[in-house]
Design a protein around this motif. Structure first.
Motif, PDB file in Angstrom:
ATOM      1  N   THR A   1       0.833  -1.193   0.000  1.00 56.08           N
ATOM      2  CA  THR A   1       0.000   0.000   0.000  1.00 56.08           C
ATOM      3  C   THR A   1       0.872   1.249   0.000  1.00 56.08           C
ATOM      4  O   THR A   1       1.712   1.430   0.880  1.00 56.08           O
ATOM      5  N   GLY A   2       0.680   2.107  -0.992  1.00 54.04           N
ATOM      6  CA  GLY A   2       1.481   3.328  -1.077  1.00 54.04           C
ATOM      7  C   GLY A   2       2.917   3.084  -1.483  1.00 54.04           C
ATOM      8  O   GLY A   2       3.745   4.006  -1.430  1.00 54.04           O
ATOM      9  N   GLY A   3       3.237   1.851  -1.905  1.00 54.60           N
ATOM     10  CA  GLY A   3       4.614   1.524  -2.265  1.00 54.60           C
ATOM     11  C   GLY A   3       5.057   2.225  -3.540  1.00 54.60           C
ATOM     12  O   GLY A   3       4.377   2.152  -4.557  1.00 54.60           O
ATOM     13  N   LYS A   4       6.169   2.913  -3.476  1.00 55.68           N
ATOM     14  CA  LYS A   4       6.721   3.608  -4.624  1.00 55.68           C
ATOM     15  C   LYS A   4       8.138   3.108  -4.890  1.00 55.68           C
ATOM     16  O   LYS A   4       8.825   2.663  -3.973  1.00 55.68           O
ATOM     17  N   GLU A   5       8.544   3.202  -6.134  1.00 59.26           N
ATOM     18  CA  GLU A   5       9.905   2.818  -6.464  1.00 59.26           C
ATOM     19  C   GLU A   5      10.882   3.808  -5.850  1.00 59.26           C
ATOM     20  O   GLU A   5      10.661   5.016  -5.863  1.00 59.26           O
ATOM     21  N   VAL A   6      11.960   3.265  -5.287  1.00 55.35           N
ATOM     22  CA  VAL A   6      12.952   4.101  -4.620  1.00 55.35           C
ATOM     23  C   VAL A   6      14.304   3.925  -5.297  1.00 55.35           C
ATOM     24  O   VAL A   6      14.563   2.939  -5.996  1.00 55.35           O
ATOM     25  N   SER A   7      15.171   4.893  -5.075  1.00 51.52           N
ATOM     26  CA  SER A   7      16.546   4.790  -5.549  1.00 51.52           C
ATOM     27  C   SER A   7      17.323   3.880  -4.612  1.00 51.52           C
ATOM     28  O   SER A   7      17.146   3.931  -3.389  1.00 51.52           O
ATOM     29  N   ILE A   8      18.183   3.053  -5.158  1.00 52.46           N
ATOM     30  CA  ILE A   8      18.995   2.154  -4.327  1.00 52.46           C
ATOM     31  C   ILE A   8      20.460   2.572  -4.366  1.00 52.46           C
ATOM     32  O   ILE A   8      21.362   1.755  -4.195  1.00 52.46           O
TER      33      ILE A   8
END
Length: 413
Positions: free
Chosen positions: A348-355
């Protein structure tokens, strides 16, 4: 500037890169060199680590940085290695390498949060003589299975929690406001429904303007430096806003929450995840409204041996989301429960992030990442779907503001 190598990493028959702890992780490294390149070696490094980081400012004006780290997995494989101290020359063109390891069954589930993460990556490292190493990496998801049938105390038992509130004190003390919240069981997997039954008896003279029912997640970050400290963040996964209760009146409510794709409950790492159902009575003139919290456990192996009442509680739009008719052999063990039909979905509300921020920053790039978690599906006869594409999950009945995200820290909650 000389052109850089082109690199890609793919997993075998696993488009989303989701693995259960204890599974074999295998894949391919595809490297294209535009020209001849000197290297001391080409490494494949698979790592898993947990990091937390946040700052707090105190009244004296002092700002303290809290942080913590746990390493869960380190595996290194030489794809190319010079046999002496002299570098070797890789010819231009395309080169493909295979890799395969068995993931430890103790790995915690992947998670990306506001103040930390549990993250697993595969990176290719070009070790160059007298130059900065070139690195390319991608992230993948690990899910540590939680068998709800092995949790103690048992989760397949109905629970009732009561909250009694009296307003004012002494001779002005009011008659009680009583809130009862009942759940037929406290263990669920994503794809099941949580039936919440609420009874309110308002014998006081206060008016309840509305009742709020929420399914919430608590993430607790625990630092190790400069000393142990905790920070909690709350997220609302789903909610209902219901009508209020007049003074000296009563009311009952019944709502179903669809459990979304979420990481299993866990409390033994520097990032701890818990879930609960929260029922709040909004009272006129009160800054802090009476509320009831009922903890629930989210796992990956559903409960067995549910009674008929518990089974009916999970039926919405012809979807029976219990596991009473699934064989014990199917539910036994970590990887075996993959036989239950499922998809892998973002939280829920998960967005792609920078690693880019863990360990050595990649110089050849890194793919944005969002972890995915299993969302289980059952047909109308409570039998796993075994052919064709999984059918769509039925959603809970909607009212205004049926879902929402309101990330709050512990102080705001």
């Amino acid at each position: 500037m000389a052109p850089s190598p082109a690199c890609s990493i793919s997993f075998d028959e696993n488009h989303h890169g989701v693995f259960f702890a204890g599974q074999r992780l295998s894949g391919t490294v595809d490297i294209v060199l535009p020209k001849q390149k000197k290297v001391k070696g080409v490494l494949l490094k698979i790592t898993g680590l947990g990091c937390v980081r946040w700052t707090e400012t105190y009244g004296t004006g002092t700002t303290v940085m809290f942080s913590g780290r746990e390493d869960f997995l380190t595996h290194t494989l030489d794809l190319v290695r010079a046999e002496s101290e002299d570098p070797i020359e890789l010819p231009p063109g395309r080169q493909i390498y295979r890799f395969s390891i068995v993931l430890p069954n103790t790995l915690p589930t992947s998670f990306e949060g506001d103040y930390g993460y549990i993250r697993y990556t595969v990176r290719v490292i070009f070790e160059r003589p007298w130059k900065i190493d070139l690195t390319y990496k991608i992230a993948f998801t690990v899910v540590n299975q939680l068998n709800l049938n092995s949790v103690t105390p048992p989760l397949n038992v109905a629970v009732v929690q009561e909250h009694i509130k009296r307003f004012s004190c002494g001779p002005c003390r009011s008659a009680p406001l009583t809130i009862n919240v009942m759940l037929p069981m406290t263990g669920y997997v994503p794809g099941q429904f949580i039936l919440v039954t609420v009874d309110v008896s308002n014998q006081s003279g206060k008016c309840i303007t509305e009742m709020k029912l929420k399914l919430r997640r608590q993430v607790q970050y625990r630092s190790k430096s400069p000393y142990e400290q905790e920070k909690s963040v709350y997220c609302t996964l789903a909610k209902y806003q219901c009508s209020g209760v007049d003074a000296r009146g009563s009311a009952g409510y019944e709502r179903r929450f669809l459990v979304p794709p979420e990481p299993p409950t866990r409390n033994d790492t520097i990032i701890r995840i818990a879930y609960f159902v929260e029922v709040t009575a909004r009272v006129v003139g009160m800054a802090c409204s009476p509320s009831v919290r009922v903890p629930v456990t989210i796992g990956t192996v559903p409960l067995r041996n549910l009674n008929k009442t518990q089974q009916r509680a999970s039926i919405v739009e012809a979807h029976l989301t219990t596991a009473s008719t699934i064989s014990r052999k199917t539910l036994h063990g970590s990887v075996q429960s993959l036989k239950i039909p499922h998809t892998f979905e973002k939280a829920t509300g998960g967005k792609e992030v920078s690693i880019h921020d863990d360990d050595v920053p990649p110089t050849l790039g890194a793919e944005p990442f969002a972890p995915r978690y299993p969302m289980f599906q059952f047909d109308a006869d409570n039998i796993p779907i075994t052919h064709g594409k999984p059918t769509a999950i039925a959603h809970a009945p909607t009212t205004k503001n049926a879902t929402g995200n309101d990330n709050t820290t512990e102080a705001d909650a």
